[in-house]
Design a protein around this motif. Structure first.
Motif, PDB file in Angstrom:
ATOM      1  N   VAL A   4       0.874  -1.178   0.000  1.00 48.09           N
ATOM      2  CA  VAL A   4       0.000   0.000   0.000  1.00 48.09           C
ATOM      3  C   VAL A   4       0.909   1.224   0.000  1.00 48.09           C
ATOM      4  O   VAL A   4       1.756   1.367   0.883  1.00 48.09           O
ATOM      5  CB  VAL A   4      -0.912   0.017   1.248  1.00 48.09           C
ATOM      6  CG1 VAL A   4      -1.745   1.294   1.290  1.00 48.09           C
ATOM      7  CG2 VAL A   4      -1.816  -1.212   1.264  1.00 48.09           C
ATOM      8  N   LEU A   7      -1.719   5.897   0.061  1.00 45.44           N
ATOM      9  CA  LEU A   7      -3.169   5.730  -0.067  1.00 45.44           C
ATOM     10  C   LEU A   7      -3.899   6.929   0.536  1.00 45.44           C
ATOM     11  O   LEU A   7      -3.648   7.327   1.670  1.00 45.44           O
ATOM     12  CB  LEU A   7      -3.607   4.451   0.643  1.00 45.44           C
ATOM     13  CG  LEU A   7      -5.093   4.095   0.542  1.00 45.44           C
ATOM     14  CD1 LEU A   7      -5.457   3.745  -0.898  1.00 45.44           C
ATOM     15  CD2 LEU A   7      -5.416   2.918   1.463  1.00 45.44           C
ATOM     16  N   LYS A   9      -7.967   8.533   0.856  1.00 47.67           N
ATOM     17  CA  LYS A   9      -9.399   8.420   0.617  1.00 47.67           C
ATOM     18  C   LYS A   9     -10.120   9.436   1.488  1.00 47.67           C
ATOM     19  O   LYS A   9      -9.895   9.521   2.691  1.00 47.67           O
ATOM     20  CB  LYS A   9      -9.910   7.014   0.953  1.00 47.67           C
ATOM     21  CG  LYS A   9     -11.407   6.834   0.734  1.00 47.67           C
ATOM     22  CD  LYS A   9     -11.807   7.021  -0.732  1.00 47.67           C
ATOM     23  CE  LYS A   9     -13.307   6.865  -0.933  1.00 47.67           C
ATOM     24  NZ  LYS A   9     -13.705   7.075  -2.336  1.00 47.67           N
ATOM     25  N   SER A  27       1.081   4.338   3.901  1.00 43.66           N
ATOM     26  CA  SER A  27       1.962   3.416   3.178  1.00 43.66           C
ATOM     27  C   SER A  27       2.452   2.319   4.119  1.00 43.66           C
ATOM     28  O   SER A  27       2.846   2.597   5.253  1.00 43.66           O
ATOM     29  CB  SER A  27       3.177   4.157   2.601  1.00 43.66           C
ATOM     30  OG  SER A  27       2.806   5.130   1.658  1.00 43.66           O
ATOM     31  N   THR A  49      -9.030   1.343   4.806  1.00 52.08           N
ATOM     32  CA  THR A  49      -7.813   0.769   4.226  1.00 52.08           C
ATOM     33  C   THR A  49      -8.039  -0.681   3.825  1.00 52.08           C
ATOM     34  O   THR A  49      -7.680  -1.100   2.703  1.00 52.08           O
ATOM     35  CB  THR A  49      -6.647   0.855   5.233  1.00 52.08           C
ATOM     36  OG1 THR A  49      -6.416   2.227   5.573  1.00 52.08           O
ATOM     37  CG2 THR A  49      -5.380   0.259   4.656  1.00 52.08           C
ATOM     38  N   SER A  52     -10.287  -0.935   0.846  1.00 57.38           N
ATOM     39  CA  SER A  52      -9.570  -0.508  -0.367  1.00 57.38           C
ATOM     40  C   SER A  52      -8.713  -1.648  -0.899  1.00 57.38           C
ATOM     41  O   SER A  52      -8.657  -1.877  -2.119  1.00 57.38           O
ATOM     42  CB  SER A  52      -8.698   0.717  -0.069  1.00 57.38           C
ATOM     43  OG  SER A  52      -9.477   1.833   0.309  1.00 57.38           O
ATOM     44  N   PRO A  59      -9.961   4.277  -3.896  1.00 60.05           N
ATOM     45  CA  PRO A  59      -9.290   5.413  -3.248  1.00 60.05           C
ATOM     46  C   PRO A  59      -9.199   6.618  -4.164  1.00 60.05           C
ATOM     47  O   PRO A  59      -9.316   6.502  -5.386  1.00 60.05           O
ATOM     48  CB  PRO A  59      -7.900   4.848  -2.920  1.00 60.05           C
ATOM     49  CG  PRO A  59      -7.687   3.764  -3.923  1.00 60.05           C
ATOM     50  CD  PRO A  59      -9.034   3.173  -4.198  1.00 60.05           C
ATOM     51  N   SER A  61      -6.457   8.433  -4.423  1.00 62.24           N
ATOM     52  CA  SER A  61      -5.127   8.301  -5.038  1.00 62.24           C
ATOM     53  C   SER A  61      -4.337   7.257  -4.264  1.00 62.24           C
ATOM     54  O   SER A  61      -4.734   6.805  -3.196  1.00 62.24           O
ATOM     55  CB  SER A  61      -4.389   9.648  -5.031  1.00 62.24           C
ATOM     56  OG  SER A  61      -4.190  10.117  -3.705  1.00 62.24           O
ATOM     57  N   GLY A  62      -3.203   6.893  -4.818  1.00 60.74           N
ATOM     58  CA  GLY A  62      -2.364   5.886  -4.180  1.00 60.74           C
ATOM     59  C   GLY A  62      -2.324   4.602  -4.985  1.00 60.74           C
ATOM     60  O   GLY A  62      -3.014   4.455  -6.012  1.00 60.74           O
ATOM     61  N   ASP A  63      -1.521   3.678  -4.526  1.00 64.49           N
ATOM     62  CA  ASP A  63      -1.283   2.429  -5.258  1.00 64.49           C
ATOM     63  C   ASP A  63      -1.419   1.258  -4.299  1.00 64.49           C
ATOM     64  O   ASP A  63      -0.831   1.258  -3.217  1.00 64.49           O
ATOM     65  CB  ASP A  63       0.124   2.459  -5.873  1.00 64.49           C
ATOM     66  CG  ASP A  63       0.393   1.250  -6.735  1.00 64.49           C
ATOM     67  OD1 ASP A  63      -0.244   1.118  -7.795  1.00 64.49           O
ATOM     68  OD2 ASP A  63       1.228   0.411  -6.332  1.00 64.49           O
ATOM     69  N   ILE A  64      -2.213   0.253  -4.684  1.00 68.16           N
ATOM     70  CA  ILE A  64      -2.364  -0.972  -3.892  1.00 68.16           C
ATOM     71  C   ILE A  64      -2.072  -2.152  -4.797  1.00 68.16           C
ATOM     72  O   ILE A  64      -2.691  -2.308  -5.859  1.00 68.16           O
ATOM     73  CB  ILE A  64      -3.793  -1.113  -3.321  1.00 68.16           C
ATOM     74  CG1 ILE A  64      -4.173   0.108  -2.491  1.00 68.16           C
ATOM     75  CG2 ILE A  64      -3.903  -2.374  -2.467  1.00 68.16           C
ATOM     76  CD1 ILE A  64      -5.627   0.118  -2.058  1.00 68.16           C
TER      77      ILE A  64
END
Length: 312
Positions: A4, A7, A9, A27, A49, A52, A59, A61-64
């Motif tokens: 993560v 992230l 939201k 993160s 979290t 997500s 979310p 933005s961010g990367d999972i």
């Protein structure tokens, strides 16, 4: 296994144009074969979290990524790698039995579950005798176990467990600790969100604590415990009538008194601070009877980080 990164939201704030951040630039990563605990008070952002990661919330933005698969761009591949038990009563169909639930949810995933395997899982969880009883007739603890059985039946390498001991009695909760460790030995990777500090202390390898939508610490559990043990001291001093007044004058506000002994619990940033306190006691003629390092449970560590008193 799970990554993560940054992230974010937020949700619209009722009656306002402002947005309320549920998760703020969080993160962390969950490594292969470990039990990773995600902790935080109610409203800290844990559930957002977890959802997500499960692909239930998109979310801002961010990367999972799960086993390298992007949850947003490669949703099917990513979600094939995990199974989850979410907090609440929506993990099961109540008018089906535990074994029917296991077969049904495996079928949704395109997997055929053998009856012998289903019975083995139920026996492991102490649910064998309840295999053919409708879920809505089971106790809350038994329903939680049935949800975990469905999770295990999927056969994935990664398990997401949101408040898995909720509703379990003390004996069942202790048994569940052994179950998690056994699953880890079998090669499972477990992301655990819980308020059960005893469970965290017993099984977690690493811990992330969320507060006010942010990750405030992410560290190996053993290092956190060692750090707080090094900072915690119990100091016993002699009470001679004016001792309490002197302590108050030095800025101490809380202590325990037992007869002629006063017990102080100190959480210090360094041993130098202890020496400074001892010097103040000497100058003010406060007699120290004993000093010892204090054993720390994980509940104290959690409270320290969520009330802002912990120092890294």
């Amino acid at each position: 296994m799970i990554t993560v990164k940054n992230l974010v939201k937020s949700y619209p704030k009722r009656g306002s144009k402002e947005r309320l951040k549920a998760v703020d630039n969080a993160s962390f990563e969950v490594r292969d074969g470990e039990i990773f605990a995600l902790l935080g008070p109610n409203g800290a952002g844990k559930t957002t979290t977890i959802k997500s990661i499960c692909g239930l919330i998109v979310p801002d933005s961010g990367d999972i990524r799960i086993k390298g698969y992007d949850v947003l761009k490669e949703r099917k591949k990513a979600l094939e790698q995990i199974s989850a038990v979410l907090e609440g009563n929506r993990n099961l169909y109540w008018r089906m039995t535990p074994i029917e639930n296991m077969k049904y949810f495996c079928g949704i995933r395109g997997k055929t579950l053998k009856r012998t395997e289903a019975l083995r899982i139920l026996e492991t969880l102490g649910l064998y005798e309840k295999k053919d009883e409708l879920v809505h007739k089971l106790s809350r603890g038994m329903q939680q176990k049935a949800a975990i059985a469905v999770c295990l039946a999927a056969g994935t390498d990664i398990l997401l467990l949101d408040e898995p001991t909720l509703g379990l009695d003390v004996n069942s909760a202790v048994e569940f600790r052994s179950l998690l460790k056994n699953l880890q030995v079998q090669g499972k990777t477990i992301l655990l969100s819980t308020h059960d500090m005893g469970l965290v202390e017993a099984v977690a390898d690493r811990v992330a604590i969320m507060n006010n939508a942010k990750i405030v610490v992410c560290e190996e559990k053993r290092k956190l415990i060692d750090l707080f043990t090094a900072r915690g001291y119990k100091v016993v001093i002699e009470s001679n009538g004016s001792t309490e007044e002197k302590l108050a004058r030095l800025g101490f506000t809380e202590w325990n008194k037992d007869g002629n002994a006063i017990e102080l619990h100190l959480n210090l940033s360094s041993s130098k601070e202890l020496y400074e306190i001892m010097e103040k006691f000497r100058v003010n003629q406060i007699e120290v009877e004993s000093i010892e390092k204090e054993l720390v449970n994980f509940e104290k560590i959690f409270i320290s980080y969520t009330n802002g008193s912990a120092k890294s």
